[in-house]
Write an enzyme that holds these catalytic residues in place. Structure first.
Site, mmCIF file in Angstrom:
data_model
loop_
_atom_site.group_PDB
_atom_site.id
_atom_site.type_symbol
_atom_site.label_atom_id
_atom_site.label_comp_id
_atom_site.label_asym_id
_atom_site.label_seq_id
_atom_site.Cartn_x
_atom_site.Cartn_y
_atom_site.Cartn_z
ATOM 1 N N ALA A 37 -30.834 -42.028 54.200
ATOM 2 C CA ALA A 37 -31.759 -42.696 55.115
ATOM 3 C C ALA A 37 -31.447 -44.184 55.044
ATOM 4 O O ALA A 37 -31.160 -44.701 53.952
ATOM 5 C CB ALA A 37 -33.214 -42.443 54.733
ATOM 6 N N TYR A 83 -41.018 -41.877 48.220
ATOM 7 C CA TYR A 83 -39.949 -41.034 48.754
ATOM 8 C C TYR A 83 -39.912 -41.110 50.285
ATOM 9 O O TYR A 83 -38.877 -40.888 50.901
ATOM 10 C CB TYR A 83 -40.136 -39.592 48.276
ATOM 11 C CG TYR A 83 -38.863 -38.791 48.266
ATOM 12 C CD1 TYR A 83 -37.735 -39.234 47.577
ATOM 13 C CD2 TYR A 83 -38.778 -37.587 48.935
ATOM 14 C CE1 TYR A 83 -36.567 -38.497 47.554
ATOM 15 C CE2 TYR A 83 -37.609 -36.828 48.916
ATOM 16 C CZ TYR A 83 -36.509 -37.290 48.225
ATOM 17 O OH TYR A 83 -35.355 -36.557 48.220
ATOM 18 N N LYS A 105 -36.500 -33.674 53.656
ATOM 19 C CA LYS A 105 -36.380 -32.537 52.748
ATOM 20 C C LYS A 105 -37.264 -31.376 53.190
ATOM 21 O O LYS A 105 -36.900 -30.205 52.996
ATOM 22 C CB LYS A 105 -36.733 -32.959 51.320
ATOM 23 C CG LYS A 105 -35.732 -33.911 50.687
ATOM 24 C CD LYS A 105 -34.331 -33.320 50.609
ATOM 25 C CE LYS A 105 -33.376 -34.216 49.837
ATOM 26 N NZ LYS A 105 -31.984 -33.709 49.845
ATOM 27 N N THR A 115 -28.751 -40.760 39.212
ATOM 28 C CA THR A 115 -27.694 -40.696 40.209
ATOM 29 C C THR A 115 -27.858 -41.890 41.146
ATOM 30 O O THR A 115 -28.862 -42.603 41.081
ATOM 31 C CB THR A 115 -27.781 -39.396 41.037
ATOM 32 O OG1 THR A 115 -29.024 -39.402 41.776
ATOM 33 C CG2 THR A 115 -27.739 -38.163 40.147
#
Length: 281
Positions: A110, A170, A177, A208
């Site tokens: 995004a 988020y 998702k 990550t």
């Protein structure tokens, strides 16, 4: 004793560096005898160092089980077609007694300026871009791979709990998702008659590139406090769970979202964190 993936061949997408979830899964697959083709984000024409390709080359260059490494922009149909052509050249097709045994989709994005905003303020273009890369890419890859998928092939994507419940910070990726989770179910239904399974792995927070963008440090502490196991997951555990879903060991599983989060998703309250608050009351 033969490895779990001995004689199996497939495509791995979404490896960025050694900390990538896709790499943890790919590494396990190759350790178990699987042969993999890899994709990487295309480098910009003016990037003489070819940094995106270089990161993945460092991981796979000395591994004989890596059969190819191709650039792929999932919003470009020509790129997707070229990758599938390379898969067919290396692995064959079911018509020639070859084909793809597994496909790992580990792609999400995004625009940072939209990801940092409250969901309600996400721009139209940012939303479209995020959905195209994070959701439609699974459809595009699955569709392009259909002629190459063996009757018992497995497709796996990576999701997150933020698609099921609202996770502060988020934002629009949670909406993506949620759409990805629904896509898994529809693809499982549509590809099921071909014998192809489609599942998702919902991993807890890990260190990550994408995790750091989502504020993983705070999330790690929360998961450790709330999860029934009282700890966070590891890259090794993600590798094992992903390999399970890509292997024949999960031959009867499709349309499933497997949570790998120490049990965090099962909790209806902050668990031990709440007990600590109550004890200090």
């Amino acid at each position: 004793m033969a490895g779990l993936f001995e004689g199996k061949r497939g495509l791995i997408t979404g490896v960025f560096n050694k900390q990538s979830i896709a790499w943890a899964i790919a590494e396990r697959v190759m350790q178990e005898g699987g042969e993999c083709g890899f994709t990487h984000m295309p480098d910009k024409p003016d990037d003489e160092r070819k940094k995106n390709r270089g990161r993945v080359v460092k991981l796979v260059e000395d591994n004989p089980r890596c059969k190819f490494l191709e650039p792929m922009d999932v919003t470009n149909d020509d790129h997707v077609a070229a990758v599938m052509a390379r898969c067919e050249a290396e692995f064959g097709s079911p018509a020639s007694a070859g084909g793809i045994d597994f496909l790992l989709h580990s792609i999400a994005f995004a625009p940072p300026e939209d990801l940092k905003k409250d969901t309600v303020d996400c721009s139209r273009e940012g939303f479209k871009h995020a959905m195209a890369i994070s959701v439609h890419s699974l459809m595009a890859l699955s569709s392009a791979a259909k002629p190459l998928l063996k009757p018992d092939a497995s497709i796996l994507t990576l999701t997150y709990y933020g698609g099921e419940k609202a996770v502060p910070g988020y934002n629009v990726m949670g909406v993506c998702k949620a759409a990805l989770d629904a896509t898994v179910k529809y693809l499982a239904y549509e590809l099921g008659p071909q014998g192809v399974r489609v599942n998702a792995l919902s991993a807890g927070p890990l260190q990550t590139i994408s995790g750091r963008g989502a504020g993983v440090d705070a999330m790690l502490g929360l998961y450790e406090a709330m999860a029934p196991l009282g700890r966070n997951i590891t890259h090794d555990e993600v590798g094992k769970s992903g390999a399970y879903l890509l292997s024949d060991m999960s031959s009867g599983v499709s349309g499933e979202i497997l949570h790998l989060d120490g049990g965090y998703n099962a909790m209806g309250s902050p668990g031990r964190l709440l007990q600590g608050i109550q004890a200090g009351a």
